[in-house]
Design a protein around this motif. Structure first.
Motif, PDB file in Angstrom:
ATOM      1  N   SER A 114       0.810  -1.219   0.000  1.00 46.43           N
ATOM      2  CA  SER A 114       0.000   0.000   0.000  1.00 46.43           C
ATOM      3  C   SER A 114       0.850   1.278   0.000  1.00 46.43           C
ATOM      4  O   SER A 114       0.318   2.365   0.213  1.00 46.43           O
ATOM      5  CB  SER A 114      -0.933  -0.001   1.216  1.00 46.43           C
ATOM      6  N   ASP A 115       2.135   1.162  -0.258  1.00 42.86           N
ATOM      7  CA  ASP A 115       3.037   2.317  -0.224  1.00 42.86           C
ATOM      8  C   ASP A 115       3.189   3.003  -1.576  1.00 42.86           C
ATOM      9  O   ASP A 115       4.287   3.330  -1.997  1.00 42.86           O
ATOM     10  CB  ASP A 115       4.422   1.888   0.265  1.00 42.86           C
ATOM     11  N   THR A 116       2.090   3.248  -2.252  1.00 41.83           N
ATOM     12  CA  THR A 116       2.151   3.877  -3.568  1.00 41.83           C
ATOM     13  C   THR A 116       2.758   5.274  -3.480  1.00 41.83           C
ATOM     14  O   THR A 116       3.577   5.649  -4.325  1.00 41.83           O
ATOM     15  CB  THR A 116       0.749   3.940  -4.203  1.00 41.83           C
ATOM     16  N   ALA A 117       2.420   6.039  -2.477  1.00 43.65           N
ATOM     17  CA  ALA A 117       2.969   7.394  -2.336  1.00 43.65           C
ATOM     18  C   ALA A 117       4.481   7.339  -2.140  1.00 43.65           C
ATOM     19  O   ALA A 117       5.225   8.120  -2.745  1.00 43.65           O
ATOM     20  CB  ALA A 117       2.309   8.135  -1.178  1.00 43.65           C
ATOM     21  N   LEU A 118       4.962   6.408  -1.318  1.00 41.52           N
ATOM     22  CA  LEU A 118       6.396   6.263  -1.107  1.00 41.52           C
ATOM     23  C   LEU A 118       7.088   5.814  -2.396  1.00 41.52           C
ATOM     24  O   LEU A 118       8.161   6.324  -2.739  1.00 41.52           O
ATOM     25  CB  LEU A 118       6.683   5.269   0.026  1.00 41.52           C
ATOM     26  N   ALA A 119       6.457   4.908  -3.123  1.00 38.46           N
ATOM     27  CA  ALA A 119       7.029   4.459  -4.400  1.00 38.46           C
ATOM     28  C   ALA A 119       7.160   5.638  -5.366  1.00 38.46           C
ATOM     29  O   ALA A 119       8.175   5.782  -6.062  1.00 38.46           O
ATOM     30  CB  ALA A 119       6.171   3.353  -5.008  1.00 38.46           C
ATOM     31  N   GLN A 120       6.172   6.507  -5.415  1.00 39.03           N
ATOM     32  CA  GLN A 120       6.222   7.667  -6.300  1.00 39.03           C
ATOM     33  C   GLN A 120       7.301   8.654  -5.856  1.00 39.03           C
ATOM     34  O   GLN A 120       8.011   9.224  -6.682  1.00 39.03           O
ATOM     35  CB  GLN A 120       4.855   8.340  -6.363  1.00 39.03           C
TER      36      GLN A 120
END
Length: 169
Positions: free
Chosen positions: A120-126
């Motif tokens: 669920s770490d899409t923001a961190l991935a971006q």
């Protein structure tokens, strides 16, 4: 123990690499790059050049059937947990990718995929993908050739993945 040795090997990869006993000596930082090769073989030459720098490390460099060049750096060498700052091992790889982009004017990155710490770490991935792009441009990679690079979903990759292709004519 082997993981520690690989980590130390990656950490030591900066702008020059020591000669490996019994192995090929990577080009030195002072070597003048030759003029860009013809388009058909440009990525094959870059694959060989990049492999000469990262032989014996966990960095995976491959050329796909569609001639795209891919570079994968395992997550543990890229970012600290919960952070988006580029670790030295990833920085060493990105420095060479930026140099490849400068050496091959028709090359562009079509994918910059950076993993998060969990599904669920899409923001961190971006954020991490943005840091990868920022590092590349800080090393002279033309930002116009990174324009189509994107962040992949956090759970999609266990590594930082870069995909280099030749611009269509």
């Amino acid at each position: 123990m082997a993981l520690l040795a690989l980590s130390l090997a990656l950490h030591g990869c900066t702008t020059t690499a020591p000669a490996r006993p019994g192995g090929p000596t990577p080009p030195s930082a002072t070597d003048t790059p030759s003029p860009a090769p013809p388009a058909q073989g440009a990525l094959a030459i870059e694959r060989q050049w990049l492999q000469s720098w990262f032989t014996g490390t966990p960095v995976q460099i491959a050329q796909r059937g569609d001639d795209a060049l891919t570079v994968d750096v395992p997550r543990e060498f890229c970012f600290d947990s919960g952070r988006s700052n580029v670790k030295p091992a990833l920085a060493a790889v990105l420095d060479k990718v930026a140099e490849s982009l400068r050496r091959v004017p028709q090359a562009r990155l079509t994918l910059v995929a950076a993993p998060g710490d969990g599904a669920s770490d899409t923001a961190l991935a971006q954020q991490r993908a943005a840091q990868v792009r920022a590092h590349l441009t800080s090393r002279g990679a033309p930002s116009a050739r990174l324009a189509n690079a994107t962040a992949a979903p956090a759970a999609a990759t266990p590594a930082v993945q870069l995909r280099m292709e030749l611009a269509p004519r």
